[in-house]
Design a protein around this motif. Structure first.
Motif, PDB file in Angstrom:
ATOM      1  N   LEU A   1      -3.523  10.954   0.779  1.00 27.12           N
ATOM      2  CA  LEU A   1      -4.249   9.916   1.522  1.00 27.12           C
ATOM      3  C   LEU A   1      -4.042  10.082   3.026  1.00 27.12           C
ATOM      4  O   LEU A   1      -4.980   9.922   3.809  1.00 27.12           O
ATOM      5  CB  LEU A   1      -3.784   8.526   1.095  1.00 27.12           C
ATOM      6  CG  LEU A   1      -4.226   8.044  -0.278  1.00 27.12           C
ATOM      7  CD1 LEU A   1      -3.573   6.707  -0.609  1.00 27.12           C
ATOM      8  CD2 LEU A   1      -5.734   7.895  -0.318  1.00 27.12           C
ATOM      9  N   ALA A   2      -2.836  10.409   3.429  1.00 26.42           N
ATOM     10  CA  ALA A   2      -2.559  10.633   4.851  1.00 26.42           C
ATOM     11  C   ALA A   2      -3.348  11.826   5.371  1.00 26.42           C
ATOM     12  O   ALA A   2      -3.863  11.809   6.495  1.00 26.42           O
ATOM     13  CB  ALA A   2      -1.061  10.855   5.065  1.00 26.42           C
ATOM     14  N   HIS A   3      -3.483  12.859   4.561  1.00 26.07           N
ATOM     15  CA  HIS A   3      -4.248  14.043   4.959  1.00 26.07           C
ATOM     16  C   HIS A   3      -5.728  13.709   5.134  1.00 26.07           C
ATOM     17  O   HIS A   3      -6.364  14.166   6.085  1.00 26.07           O
ATOM     18  CB  HIS A   3      -4.063  15.151   3.920  1.00 26.07           C
ATOM     19  CG  HIS A   3      -4.731  16.426   4.290  1.00 26.07           C
ATOM     20  ND1 HIS A   3      -4.245  17.250   5.272  1.00 26.07           N
ATOM     21  CD2 HIS A   3      -5.863  17.006   3.828  1.00 26.07           C
ATOM     22  CE1 HIS A   3      -5.049  18.285   5.394  1.00 26.07           C
ATOM     23  NE2 HIS A   3      -6.034  18.168   4.525  1.00 26.07           N
TER      24      HIS A   3
ATOM     25  N   LEU B   1       1.442  18.961   8.507  1.00 22.62           N
ATOM     26  CA  LEU B   1       0.222  18.401   7.945  1.00 22.62           C
ATOM     27  C   LEU B   1       0.547  17.874   6.545  1.00 22.62           C
ATOM     28  O   LEU B   1       1.210  18.553   5.758  1.00 22.62           O
ATOM     29  CB  LEU B   1      -0.875  19.458   7.849  1.00 22.62           C
ATOM     30  CG  LEU B   1      -1.507  19.885   9.168  1.00 22.62           C
ATOM     31  CD1 LEU B   1      -2.476  21.021   8.924  1.00 22.62           C
ATOM     32  CD2 LEU B   1      -2.214  18.720   9.817  1.00 22.62           C
ATOM     33  N   PRO B   2       0.100  16.671   6.221  1.00 21.81           N
ATOM     34  CA  PRO B   2       0.389  16.110   4.898  1.00 21.81           C
ATOM     35  C   PRO B   2      -0.140  16.973   3.762  1.00 21.81           C
ATOM     36  O   PRO B   2       0.479  17.067   2.709  1.00 21.81           O
ATOM     37  CB  PRO B   2      -0.289  14.743   4.924  1.00 21.81           C
ATOM     38  CG  PRO B   2      -0.459  14.422   6.359  1.00 21.81           C
ATOM     39  CD  PRO B   2      -0.605  15.725   7.069  1.00 21.81           C
TER      40      PRO B   2
ATOM     41  N   ASN C   1       0.848  -1.179   0.000  1.00 23.88           N
ATOM     42  CA  ASN C   1       0.000   0.000   0.000  1.00 23.88           C
ATOM     43  C   ASN C   1       0.885   1.232   0.000  1.00 23.88           C
ATOM     44  O   ASN C   1       1.754   1.395   0.843  1.00 23.88           O
ATOM     45  CB  ASN C   1      -0.907   0.030   1.232  1.00 23.88           C
ATOM     46  CG  ASN C   1      -1.945  -1.053   1.175  1.00 23.88           C
ATOM     47  OD1 ASN C   1      -2.293  -1.510   0.104  1.00 23.88           O
ATOM     48  ND2 ASN C   1      -2.445  -1.458   2.318  1.00 23.88           N
ATOM     49  N   VAL C   2       0.663   2.098  -0.956  1.00 24.05           N
ATOM     50  CA  VAL C   2       1.437   3.320  -1.038  1.00 24.05           C
ATOM     51  C   VAL C   2       0.699   4.392  -0.259  1.00 24.05           C
ATOM     52  O   VAL C   2      -0.434   4.726  -0.579  1.00 24.05           O
ATOM     53  CB  VAL C   2       1.630   3.758  -2.506  1.00 24.05           C
ATOM     54  CG1 VAL C   2       2.355   5.079  -2.576  1.00 24.05           C
ATOM     55  CG2 VAL C   2       2.390   2.689  -3.263  1.00 24.05           C
TER      56      VAL C   2
ATOM     57  N   VAL D   1       5.500  19.589  -2.499  1.00 27.16           N
ATOM     58  CA  VAL D   1       6.240  18.564  -3.248  1.00 27.16           C
ATOM     59  C   VAL D   1       5.359  17.664  -4.092  1.00 27.16           C
ATOM     60  O   VAL D   1       5.854  16.779  -4.771  1.00 27.16           O
ATOM     61  CB  VAL D   1       7.104  17.712  -2.285  1.00 27.16           C
ATOM     62  CG1 VAL D   1       8.143  18.557  -1.611  1.00 27.16           C
ATOM     63  CG2 VAL D   1       6.250  16.987  -1.263  1.00 27.16           C
ATOM     64  N   GLY D   2       4.046  17.824  -4.038  1.00 29.84           N
ATOM     65  CA  GLY D   2       3.136  16.979  -4.801  1.00 29.84           C
ATOM     66  C   GLY D   2       2.686  15.780  -3.984  1.00 29.84           C
ATOM     67  O   GLY D   2       3.119  15.573  -2.850  1.00 29.84           O
ATOM     68  N   ASP D   3       1.814  14.991  -4.539  1.00 35.76           N
ATOM     69  CA  ASP D   3       1.259  13.825  -3.851  1.00 35.76           C
ATOM     70  C   ASP D   3       2.206  12.642  -4.020  1.00 35.76           C
ATOM     71  O   ASP D   3       2.023  11.795  -4.888  1.00 35.76           O
ATOM     72  CB  ASP D   3      -0.131  13.503  -4.406  1.00 35.76           C
ATOM     73  CG  ASP D   3      -0.845  12.466  -3.565  1.00 35.76           C
ATOM     74  OD1 ASP D   3      -0.480  12.303  -2.392  1.00 35.76           O
ATOM     75  OD2 ASP D   3      -1.773  11.819  -4.087  1.00 35.76           O
ATOM     76  N   ILE D   4       3.213  12.593  -3.176  1.00 39.81           N
ATOM     77  CA  ILE D   4       4.233  11.547  -3.227  1.00 39.81           C
ATOM     78  C   ILE D   4       4.103  10.665  -1.996  1.00 39.81           C
ATOM     79  O   ILE D   4       3.472  11.061  -1.017  1.00 39.81           O
ATOM     80  CB  ILE D   4       5.651  12.158  -3.300  1.00 39.81           C
ATOM     81  CG1 ILE D   4       5.930  13.028  -2.071  1.00 39.81           C
ATOM     82  CG2 ILE D   4       5.837  12.956  -4.580  1.00 39.81           C
ATOM     83  CD1 ILE D   4       7.342  13.542  -1.983  1.00 39.81           C
ATOM     84  N   PRO D   5       4.682   9.466  -2.011  1.00 39.57           N
ATOM     85  CA  PRO D   5       4.697   8.658  -0.788  1.00 39.57           C
ATOM     86  C   PRO D   5       5.438   9.392   0.330  1.00 39.57           C
ATOM     87  O   PRO D   5       6.399  10.116   0.071  1.00 39.57           O
ATOM     88  CB  PRO D   5       5.444   7.391  -1.201  1.00 39.57           C
ATOM     89  CG  PRO D   5       5.296   7.332  -2.678  1.00 39.57           C
ATOM     90  CD  PRO D   5       5.235   8.749  -3.148  1.00 39.57           C
TER      91      PRO D   5
END
Length: 101
Positions: A17-19, A36-37, A11-12, A44-48
């Motif tokens: 998703l964390a936010h 905050l995510p 699962n990435v 930085v964008g939606d990165i892992p």
């Protein structure tokens, strides 16, 4: 029937998703900072979340030796945590000149 992959699925956990779940990202250097995510995703964008440390630098010591982890605090813990919030993003334009002979 399609063949099943022998690689395990992972699962990435991206910043967006964390936010959505209400998690926080702890980025550690000599000084512990919690973000905050959603704010980090704007930068930085939606990165892992584990890739965040590659895109950041410590504000105080300017080192890139950071460690990012994801936390999901309880409501009581959340009240005690100081979270760094994104106020604004400034883009700096530098003019570089070259003399032609």
């Amino acid at each position: 029937m399609p063949e099943l992959s022998s690689r395990p699925r992972r699962n990435v956990q991206t910043l967006c998703l964390a936010h959505e779940v209400g998690q926080l990202i702890r980025v550690r250097c000599r000084h512990c900072n919690i973000y905050l995510p959603g704010d980090l995703a704007k930068l930085v964008g939606d990165i892992p979340f584990w890739d965040v440390e590659r895109h950041m630098r410590c504000e105080r010591c300017k080192l890139r030796e950071l460690d990012a982890s994801i936390i999901l605090p309880s409501a009581a813990e959340r009240l005690k945590i100081r979270v760094r919030r994104l106020v604004e993003i400034r883009m700096v334009r530098r003019v570089i000149w070259r003399d032609d002979d």
